[in-house]
Design an enzyme around this catalytic site. Structure first.
Site, mmCIF file in Angstrom:
data_model
loop_
_atom_site.group_PDB
_atom_site.id
_atom_site.type_symbol
_atom_site.label_atom_id
_atom_site.label_comp_id
_atom_site.label_asym_id
_atom_site.label_seq_id
_atom_site.Cartn_x
_atom_site.Cartn_y
_atom_site.Cartn_z
ATOM 1 N N GLY A 34 0.766 -1.237 0.000
ATOM 2 C CA GLY A 34 0.000 0.000 0.000
ATOM 3 C C GLY A 34 0.794 1.283 0.000
ATOM 4 N N SER A 161 -5.284 -9.184 -12.336
ATOM 5 C CA SER A 161 -4.927 -8.489 -13.577
ATOM 6 C C SER A 161 -5.685 -9.135 -14.728
ATOM 7 C CB SER A 161 -3.421 -8.598 -13.841
ATOM 8 O OG SER A 161 -3.106 -8.213 -15.173
ATOM 9 N N TYR A 174 3.635 -14.663 -14.454
ATOM 10 C CA TYR A 174 2.771 -13.603 -13.942
ATOM 11 C C TYR A 174 1.316 -13.883 -14.311
ATOM 12 C CZ TYR A 174 0.688 -8.924 -13.509
ATOM 13 O OH TYR A 174 -0.130 -7.860 -13.195
#
Length: 273
Positions: A34, A161, A174
């Protein structure tokens, strides 16, 4: 900032002029990863809503977080921790409970990185590093915090994603890790129901000044412009604030009947149904 990317609207201005009470005031929110980009924007969004925000990062971002949250005294907390190390995260969890009156309402698992060689199958070291960053980090977070979320009837959100949904040329490991994260979220939404709502957000190309697209814009702006024009129907990058707004909504009581979903925010780039 964008050059080739004209803003159709300003989400920051939209936040200020069209307020919706999401009932997030004083909720205890844990955000992994974050201190920059999407994660930092999510943290700011929750602070704007009056939440108590607990930011976890392995990079020393305490000064940055302090600057970002100085207008909200006593609302922002920073913990330096590598979430791919479950033992370290468990120790961090104990510290968070001390600062949150033993209550955690929302977990946002945001740790991720698409930096990896573009070989068909990378070497074991590269594969494991990418897998640990993009999947194991979320597995550890879910394992450590799920008990508290069950008690609070809370919410868990993973940041995946569009590379986990379709082939877009991202590194192999990924893409697989992000696909596994979507499957993991769907499974947990059943396993933890009805106590915890679990959803996943799948961003497309989000512009962060110091991120991958910021670097590519510096290196070859014409190539980036061509990609946006040909691949993204809205013909621009997304903004971290736009992802943050979606996460805040999914975390709120306004989304009380939403669980097990994968929410794409990509300007129309993905082509599958």
């Amino acid at each position: 900032m964008f050059g080739i990317n004209e803003r159709v609207f300003d989400p920051l201005k939209l936040r200020q002029t069209q307020e919706m009470d999401l009932e997030l005031n004083n909720k205890n929110v844990v955000i992994t990863g974050g201190t920059k980009g999407i994660g930092l924007s999510i943290a700011q969004g929750f602070l704007d809503e009056g939440a108590n925000v607990h930011i976890i990062s392995r990079s020393p971002g305490k000064a940055l977080v302090s600057k970002q949250t100085k207008q909200y005294p006593g609302k922002g907390f920073f913990y330096q921790c590598d979430v791919t190390d479950e033992q370290s995260l468990s120790a961090c969890y104990s510290e968070i409970l001390t600062n949150s009156n033993n209550t955690i309402d929302i977990l946002v698992s945001n740790v991720g990185s698409g930096k990896s060689p573009l070989l068909p199958i990378n070497e074991k070291r590269d594969w494991e590093l990418c897998w640990n960053t993009n999947f194991t980090s979320s597995l550890n977070a879910a394992r450590v915090f799920s008990g508290s979320l069950v008690k609070s009837k809370g919410t868990m959100i993973f940041i995946s994603s569009i590379a986990g949904l379709e082939f877009i040329g991202a590194p192999t490991e990924y893409s697989i890790a992000k696909a596994a994260l979507i499957s993991f979220s769907k499974t947990l939404s059943h396993r933890l129901a009805p106590d915890v709502r679990v959803n996943v957000v799948a961003p497309g190309n989000i512009f962060v000044e110091e991120g991958t697209w910021g670097n590519k814009m510096q290196e070859n702006p014409e190539k980036v412009a061509l990609m946006l024009n040909e691949k993204v129907p809205l013909k621009r990058f997304g903004l971290p604030e736009e992802v943050s707004d979606l996460v805040l909504f999914l975390s709120s009581s306004r989304a009380a009947f939403i669980t097990g979903g994968c929410f794409v925010i990509d300007g129309g780039q993905t082509i599958s149904f």
